[in-house]
Design a protein around this motif. Structure first.
Motif, short mmCIF file in Angstrom:
data_model
loop_
_atom_site.label_atom_id
_atom_site.label_comp_id
_atom_site.label_asym_id
_atom_site.label_seq_id
_atom_site.Cartn_x
_atom_site.Cartn_y
_atom_site.Cartn_z
N GLU A 57 11.45 30.29 -11.48
CA GLU A 57 11.12 30.49 -13.04
C GLU A 57 10.29 30.35 -14.03
OE1 GLU A 57 12.62 32.58 -16.42
OE2 GLU A 57 13.40 33.26 -14.33
N THR A 58 10.25 28.84 -13.92
CA THR A 58 9.10 28.72 -14.78
C THR A 58 7.74 28.90 -14.13
OG1 THR A 58 9.93 25.94 -14.79
CG2 THR A 58 7.91 26.39 -15.22
N TYR A 59 7.67 28.85 -12.80
CA TYR A 59 6.06 29.58 -12.94
C TYR A 59 5.91 30.85 -13.34
CZ TYR A 59 2.06 32.06 -10.34
OH TYR A 59 1.25 32.09 -10.01
N HIS A 60 6.94 31.78 -13.65
CA HIS A 60 7.22 33.41 -13.80
C HIS A 60 6.64 33.24 -14.81
CE1 HIS A 60 8.23 37.28 -13.77
NE2 HIS A 60 9.52 37.08 -14.74
N GLN A 61 7.40 32.08 -16.04
CA GLN A 61 7.81 32.21 -17.35
C GLN A 61 6.31 32.15 -18.25
OE1 GLN A 61 9.64 33.30 -19.70
NE2 GLN A 61 11.17 34.19 -18.19
N ALA A 62 4.96 30.71 -17.26
CA ALA A 62 4.24 30.18 -17.31
C ALA A 62 3.09 31.92 -16.59
CB ALA A 62 3.60 29.32 -16.46
N ASN A 63 3.43 32.24 -16.08
CA ASN A 63 2.18 33.61 -15.89
C ASN A 63 2.51 34.72 -16.70
OD1 ASN A 63 0.50 35.03 -14.25
ND2 ASN A 63 2.15 35.95 -13.01
N ILE A 64 3.83 34.68 -17.58
CA ILE A 64 3.72 35.59 -18.63
C ILE A 64 3.27 35.30 -19.65
CG2 ILE A 64 5.38 36.94 -20.13
CD1 ILE A 64 7.76 36.46 -17.86
N ILE A 65 3.28 33.52 -19.93
CA ILE A 65 2.08 33.25 -21.57
C ILE A 65 0.84 33.55 -20.99
CG2 ILE A 65 2.06 31.15 -22.80
CD1 ILE A 65 4.96 30.52 -21.76
N GLY A 66 0.32 33.18 -19.97
CA GLY A 66 -0.92 33.02 -19.15
C GLY A 66 -1.98 32.13 -20.37
N GLY A 67 -3.14 32.70 -19.95
CA GLY A 67 -4.01 31.48 -20.92
C GLY A 67 -4.23 30.14 -20.30
N SER A 127 0.17 35.61 -33.00
CA SER A 127 1.08 34.86 -32.57
C SER A 127 -0.46 33.21 -31.95
CB SER A 127 0.45 35.34 -30.27
OG SER A 127 1.17 34.33 -29.37
N THR A 128 -0.47 32.19 -30.53
CA THR A 128 -0.08 31.53 -30.82
C THR A 128 -0.69 31.52 -29.54
OG1 THR A 128 1.18 29.38 -32.18
CG2 THR A 128 0.20 28.90 -30.61
N PHE A 129 -0.73 32.39 -28.79
CA PHE A 129 -0.83 32.79 -27.36
C PHE A 129 -1.57 33.46 -26.86
CE2 PHE A 129 3.25 30.22 -27.20
CZ PHE A 129 3.10 29.48 -26.91
N ASN A 130 -1.54 34.50 -28.18
CA ASN A 130 -2.13 35.81 -27.61
C ASN A 130 -3.12 36.35 -28.90
OD1 ASN A 130 0.95 36.78 -26.04
ND2 ASN A 130 -1.01 35.78 -24.69
#
Length: 348
Positions: A57-67, A127-130
């Motif tokens: 789940e952590t890998y999946h969430q990290a992949n969604i955030i990206g960057g 967004s901080t991320f996108n």
């Protein structure tokens, strides 16, 4: 021997537990993912094979955030604690969803209070991320004209039905399945002509009703519903009102104010709107006009509000003589971010 096998299984299991760098498992075929790797993906190979890939789940969430978050997580071998980033990202996404929903609700509420008028609302975020983004929604609740029912349409249905019956092109009706052509029976033909007459009568009467009310309410979209012998539909009409440069620019600026854009982008959009306004005269003797190309990096869609009087294909608008056309231009600034503005022109 049995003890050695059991010991090997325990060692492998422990490796999975103590090796946080392992963010996925791969299995041949379509299988269920284990509890520690619940996110399931599939991958087909050229030879017809299939693999199941299971992520944490952590890998999946990290992949969604990206960057950087995703890259830093990978670089750490899966040991980096990104729980705070995941929480912040999810909160941002919920905020974006709430803004979009609020813009849609505000547009619907204002459109309901102003039937016939198109109401557009914009929303934006940083967004901080996108980075930055946003979008808009436009809603029109038509002004209702009198509805058409079976009783008021009976004479029109009979009139059109007789016309169809006497039209030689409908003497024989055919249909094709594959390469074989079949002919409708007399009863089937009669049923089809009945259906066409009902549909045409309802549409014609509703259009006439909508047009009469639209003529008395220029600038508002008017629609008439019809329901005749089990068939239903809606016809609308719109009589444009000449748009001034001032009102067009005011509308554009109101939409831009709801978006978090750079000054350079604001200027770019405003300059383009002014360019279009100069290019499209109030009146012309030409049969067609061409909308200027969108600025580099932006895209546009050209349409018309009153298709009975004009039409659009690409950037070219074709005008009927002695008619005013309202051209609608939707300029897309970025993904899900666009503004709309009109232009009116009359062909003499």
């Amino acid at each position: 021997m049995k003890k050695i096998i059991v010991l090997a299984i325990i060692l492998i299991s422990n490796m999975l537990l103590i090796n946080p760098a392992q963010a996925d498992l791969t299995f041949d075929g379509d299988v269920s993912c284990p509890a520690d790797f619940p996110i399931k993906y599939g991958e087909s190979s050229a030879g017809g094979g299939y693999k199941t890939i299971c992520h944490t789940e952590t890998y999946h969430q990290a992949n969604i955030i990206g960057g950087e978050v995703f890259q830093n997580y990978l670089d750490s071998g899966g040991t980096l604690d990104i729980s705070a980033a995941i929480t912040q990202y999810q909160q941002e996404q919920q905020s974006i969803t709430n803004q979009r929903s609020q813009a849609e609700a505000d547009a619907i509420a204002e459109a309901n209070a102003n039937p016939g008028q198109e109401v557009c609302k914009t929303w934006s975020y940083t967004s901080t991320f996108n980075g930055s983004g946003g979008g808009g929604t436009c809603v029109t609740i038509p002004l209702a004209a009198k509805s058409i029912n079976s009783a008021s349409a009976a004479n029109k249905v009979s009139e059109i039905r007789l016309q169809l019956e006497n039209d030689s092109q409908y003497n024989v009706l055919r249909y094709q399945i594959g390469n074989t052509v079949y002919e409708y029976s007399a009863a089937e033909r009669a049923a089809l002509l009945d259906q066409w007459a009902i549909n045409m009568a309802g549409g014609q009467l509703a259009k006439e009703t909508a047009s009469k009310k639209a003529a008395k309410n220029p600038g508002l979209r008017v629609c008439s519903d019809w329901e005749v012998a089990g068939q239903t539909g809606q016809e609308c009409d719109y009589v444009p009102v000449a748009k001034t440069s001032k009102t067009i620019l005011l509308s554009v600026n109101e939409q831009l104010d709801g978006l978090e854009l750079t000054r350079a982008m604001d200027k770019k959009v405003n300059n383009y709107v002014k360019q279009v306004d100069v290019k499209i005269p109030n009146k012309t003797t030409n049969k067609t006009v061409t909308i200027p190309k969108a600025p580099k990096g932006l895209t546009q869609v050209v349409s018309v509000e009153n298709p009975d009087d004009c039409s659009a294909k690409g950037r070219k608008v074709t005008l009927k003589k002695n008619k005013m056309c309202e051209i609608s231009i939707e300029l897309t600034i970025a993904e899900n971010i666009s503004i709309k503005f009109p232009q009116t022109i009359t062909r003499k």
